[in-house]
Design a protein around this motif. Structure first.
Motif, short mmCIF file in Angstrom:
data_model
loop_
_atom_site.label_atom_id
_atom_site.label_comp_id
_atom_site.label_asym_id
_atom_site.label_seq_id
_atom_site.Cartn_x
_atom_site.Cartn_y
_atom_site.Cartn_z
N ASN A 48 -5.16 -22.37 -6.60
CA ASN A 48 -5.64 -23.74 -6.46
C ASN A 48 -5.13 -24.38 -5.17
OD1 ASN A 48 -7.22 -23.74 -8.73
ND2 ASN A 48 -5.79 -24.86 -10.01
N ASN B 190 -12.36 -28.54 -4.28
CA ASN B 190 -12.07 -29.25 -5.54
C ASN B 190 -12.82 -28.60 -6.69
OD1 ASN B 190 -10.52 -31.00 -4.05
ND2 ASN B 190 -11.91 -32.74 -4.23
N TRP B 191 -14.07 -28.23 -6.45
CA TRP B 191 -14.86 -27.59 -7.50
C TRP B 191 -14.35 -26.19 -7.80
CZ3 TRP B 191 -17.05 -30.44 -10.73
CH2 TRP B 191 -17.58 -31.67 -10.36
N VAL C 104 -11.47 -26.67 -10.11
CA VAL C 104 -11.95 -26.99 -11.46
C VAL C 104 -12.47 -25.72 -12.14
CG1 VAL C 104 -13.70 -28.25 -12.77
CG2 VAL C 104 -12.45 -29.40 -10.94
N THR D 54 -9.62 -23.30 -13.01
CA THR D 54 -8.82 -23.84 -14.12
C THR D 54 -9.58 -23.73 -15.44
OG1 THR D 54 -7.72 -25.34 -12.57
CG2 THR D 54 -7.51 -25.84 -14.92
N CYS D 55 -10.89 -23.96 -15.43
CA CYS D 55 -11.69 -23.80 -16.64
C CYS D 55 -11.70 -22.34 -17.11
CB CYS D 55 -13.13 -24.27 -16.41
SG CYS D 55 -13.30 -26.05 -16.32
N LEU E 284 -9.15 -30.70 -18.42
CA LEU E 284 -10.36 -30.18 -17.78
C LEU E 284 -11.37 -31.29 -17.52
CD1 LEU E 284 -10.83 -26.88 -19.83
CD2 LEU E 284 -9.76 -27.17 -17.58
N ILE F 165 -10.00 -33.49 -14.53
CA ILE F 165 -10.15 -32.91 -13.20
C ILE F 165 -11.62 -32.80 -12.81
CG2 ILE F 165 -7.91 -31.76 -13.26
CD1 ILE F 165 -9.36 -29.09 -13.71
N GLY F 166 -12.50 -32.62 -13.79
CA GLY F 166 -13.93 -32.61 -13.50
C GLY F 166 -14.41 -33.98 -13.02
N ALA G 262 -13.07 -34.50 -9.45
CA ALA G 262 -13.84 -33.72 -8.46
C ALA G 262 -15.19 -34.39 -8.19
CB ALA G 262 -14.03 -32.29 -8.95
N ILE H 13 -5.83 -33.45 -8.27
CA ILE H 13 -6.30 -32.39 -9.17
C ILE H 13 -5.29 -31.25 -9.19
CG2 ILE H 13 -8.05 -30.58 -9.46
CD1 ILE H 13 -10.11 -32.64 -8.36
#
Length: 169
Positions: free
Chosen positions: A13, A27-28, A31, A34-35, A50, A53-54, A57, A158
């Motif tokens: 990250n 950023n995506w 995300v 992490t997902c 989750l 942070i979504g 982003a 994030i």
């Protein structure tokens, strides 16, 4: 072994956060990774983290995307000038990323100059005087800089949220 994977997640990250400096979707990627990690290691990262942070982003993208437009509109541009700021920011960021290959600098300078130039040119083309068009261009450039700064800041937030959430019991 879980802590090794968590540390690897945080390091990846951090690498993705650096990609944001090049106007890439870091950023995506944070995300998404992490997902995937939350799905693979259930119970380590909560659904609330989750979602948070979504949302961050998404906000970062919106601020960056509409920064120049908002700055131009705040400086008095019409819709046509604001559209020119958006178009100019995209073109300027792409072109100057390759023309000025210095970490982040080329992309940011290109986006700001492009937004400024786009608003100026589109305002002039719509029949506005040079003084008003220049003010709109300056507003677009400053708005773009603010939008980019907010996106990078949200990317750092994030990264911190994921790092803390992964180790929080």
């Amino acid at each position: 072994m879980l802590y090794v994977w968590i540390i690897l997640l945080i390091l990846c990250n951090a690498l993705f956060l650096l990609l944001v400096l090049f106007a890439l979707p870091g950023n995506w990627l944070m995300v998404a990774l992490t997902c995937l990690f939350a799905w693979w290691q259930q119970g380590v990262v909560s659904i609330y983290t989750l979602v948070a942070i979504g949302i961050l982003a998404t906000l970062g993208e919106l601020f960056e995307f509409f920064g120049g437009m908002g700055g131009a509109k705040k400086a008095g541009a019409r819709w046509f000038g604001a559209f020119g700021a958006l178009l100019g920011a995209i073109i300027g960021a792409v072109v100057c990323t390759f023309l000025i290959p210095i970490l982040m600098l080329g992309t940011v300078i290109g986006a700001c100059i492009g937004a400024s130039t786009g608003a100026l040119v589109f305002e002039l083309a719509s029949g506005r005087r040079i003084k008003g068009s220049a003010r709109s261009g300056l507003g677009a450039g400053l708005g773009e800089l603010v939008g980019i700064t907010i996106k990078i800041s949200l990317g750092f937030i994030i990264w911190v949220i994921v790092a803390v959430a992964a180790f929080w019991p």
